[in-house]
Motif scaffolding. Structure first.
Motif, mmCIF file in Angstrom:
data_model
loop_
_atom_site.group_PDB
_atom_site.id
_atom_site.type_symbol
_atom_site.label_atom_id
_atom_site.label_comp_id
_atom_site.label_asym_id
_atom_site.label_seq_id
_atom_site.Cartn_x
_atom_site.Cartn_y
_atom_site.Cartn_z
ATOM 1 N N THR A 73 0.835 -1.201 0.000
ATOM 2 C CA THR A 73 0.000 0.000 0.000
ATOM 3 C C THR A 73 0.870 1.251 0.000
ATOM 4 N N MET A 74 0.266 2.370 -0.372
ATOM 5 C CA MET A 74 1.004 3.636 -0.387
ATOM 6 C C MET A 74 1.475 4.014 1.013
ATOM 7 N N LEU A 75 0.619 3.826 2.013
ATOM 8 C CA LEU A 75 1.010 4.184 3.372
ATOM 9 C C LEU A 75 2.180 3.334 3.854
ATOM 10 N N GLU A 76 2.135 2.029 3.602
ATOM 11 C CA GLU A 76 3.251 1.166 3.996
ATOM 12 C C GLU A 76 4.527 1.544 3.244
ATOM 13 N N SER A 77 4.378 1.950 1.987
ATOM 14 C CA SER A 77 5.542 2.375 1.202
ATOM 15 C C SER A 77 6.161 3.634 1.790
ATOM 16 N N VAL A 78 5.323 4.551 2.277
ATOM 17 C CA VAL A 78 5.821 5.754 2.936
ATOM 18 C C VAL A 78 6.547 5.386 4.231
ATOM 19 N N LEU A 79 6.015 4.436 4.972
ATOM 20 C CA LEU A 79 6.702 3.976 6.184
ATOM 21 C C LEU A 79 8.061 3.370 5.835
ATOM 22 N N ASP A 80 8.136 2.686 4.698
ATOM 23 C CA ASP A 80 9.424 2.156 4.235
ATOM 24 C C ASP A 80 10.398 3.293 3.925
ATOM 25 N N LEU A 81 9.908 4.340 3.270
ATOM 26 C CA LEU A 81 10.759 5.495 2.953
ATOM 27 C C LEU A 81 11.299 6.129 4.233
ATOM 28 N N GLU A 82 10.453 6.229 5.250
ATOM 29 C CA GLU A 82 10.901 6.777 6.526
ATOM 30 C C GLU A 82 11.984 5.898 7.144
#
Length: 278
Positions: A73-82
């Motif tokens: 998901t986009m949110l999980e991908s953002v958490l990965d970026l963080e």
């Protein structure tokens, strides 16, 4: 000069990252592109002023596979970026995204503005953009809808020869150029990338419920929104919607561009980017 590859170990897995440029750190990625040492056309626009980190998300390149579908998901991908930002040791960095990378930029800004110096959102949207816009090539009423869908399905075939994959990719890309006859001029570098079918298929489902427009006011970081006047993928009205709701956001429309202003109006695009990061 090719991009330098490194594997970044994080609390959320191991990610393949490519580095190039000089200056303050800026991350670039796309929801379903697989990058390699040859880089990316959009990312190249930033390397003169920034140290760019081009990131393969889960299921792309040598990055870890997802252990569960929700990790795509986009949110999980953002958490990965963080997690990647923290592993690289940056208190803050900037993020730039084009197309679905721009959609990811929107989500990143909503939830982690405090981690960002600036956002560049190019040719993107804050909600599903197909159903209500006949200007979108993914809308069934668009004259090129069937053609585009056929090309996408063919490109999902992992057994395609490299020659056939290139032919299909060129044909698909030309549908998103204002002047398709100039394709060879725009795409004139030895940059090669693939598409993750797993991520593409997941995005095609997630997109149907994607709508963060009511949260756009939570983006507090300096934001530049870029659109192409003739964009058939994410029509410019969706960029206007983002600008209207993000405090202080600046919108620059490229009047001689479709979906690729960083190539179709390269000189102007580069000037805009340099000015934004000065």
């Amino acid at each position: 000069m090719s991009w330098k590859q490194t594997m970044v170990e994080t609390a959320r897995g191991t990610f393949e990252v490519f580095e190039k440029g000089q200056g303050s750190p800026l991350a670039v990625t796309h929801l379903y592109s697989e990058f390699n040492e040859t880089g990316d056309y959009f990312a190249e626009a930033f390397v003169e002023s920034q140290t760019v980190y081009l990131i393969n998300l889960k299921e792309c390149g040598r990055t870890d596979k997802a252990s569960s579908p929700h990790e795509l998901t986009m949110l999980e991908s953002v958490l990965d970026l963080e997690a990647i930002r923290k592993a690289l040791g940056f208190e803050c960095w900037s993020f730039a995204g084009h197309s679905t990378g721009g959609m990811l930029a929107v989500v990143y800004g909503i939830y982690f503005s405090e981690s960002l110096e600036t956002l560049v959102i190019a040719n993107a949207a804050a909600r599903e953009y197909m159903t209500f816009s006949e200007d979108c090539i993914y809308n069934e009423a668009h004259p090129e809808f069937d053609h585009m869908q056929s090309l996408i399905e063919q490109l999902k075939n992992q057994d395609l020869s490299e020659e056939r994959r290139r032919e299909l990719t060129v044909e698909r890309t030309k549908l998103s150029l204002w002047k398709p006859q100039h394709y060879e001029h725009y795409f004139n570098r030895p940059i090669l990338k693939k598409m993750s079918a797993v991520r593409m298929n997941f995005f095609a489902r997630e997109l149907h419920t994607f709508d963060v427009t009511r949260k756009l006011g939570l983006i507090t970081v300096k934001t530049l929104v870029i659109s192409g006047k003739h964009d058939v993928q994410c029509p410019p009205s969706y960029s206007e919607e983002i600008v209207e709701s993000v405090p202080g956001a600046i919108h620059l429309r490229f009047h001689q561009s479709n979906h690729y202003p960083h190539l179709e109006e390269e000189q102007k695009f580069n000037q805009v980017i340099r000015a934004h990061f000065d």
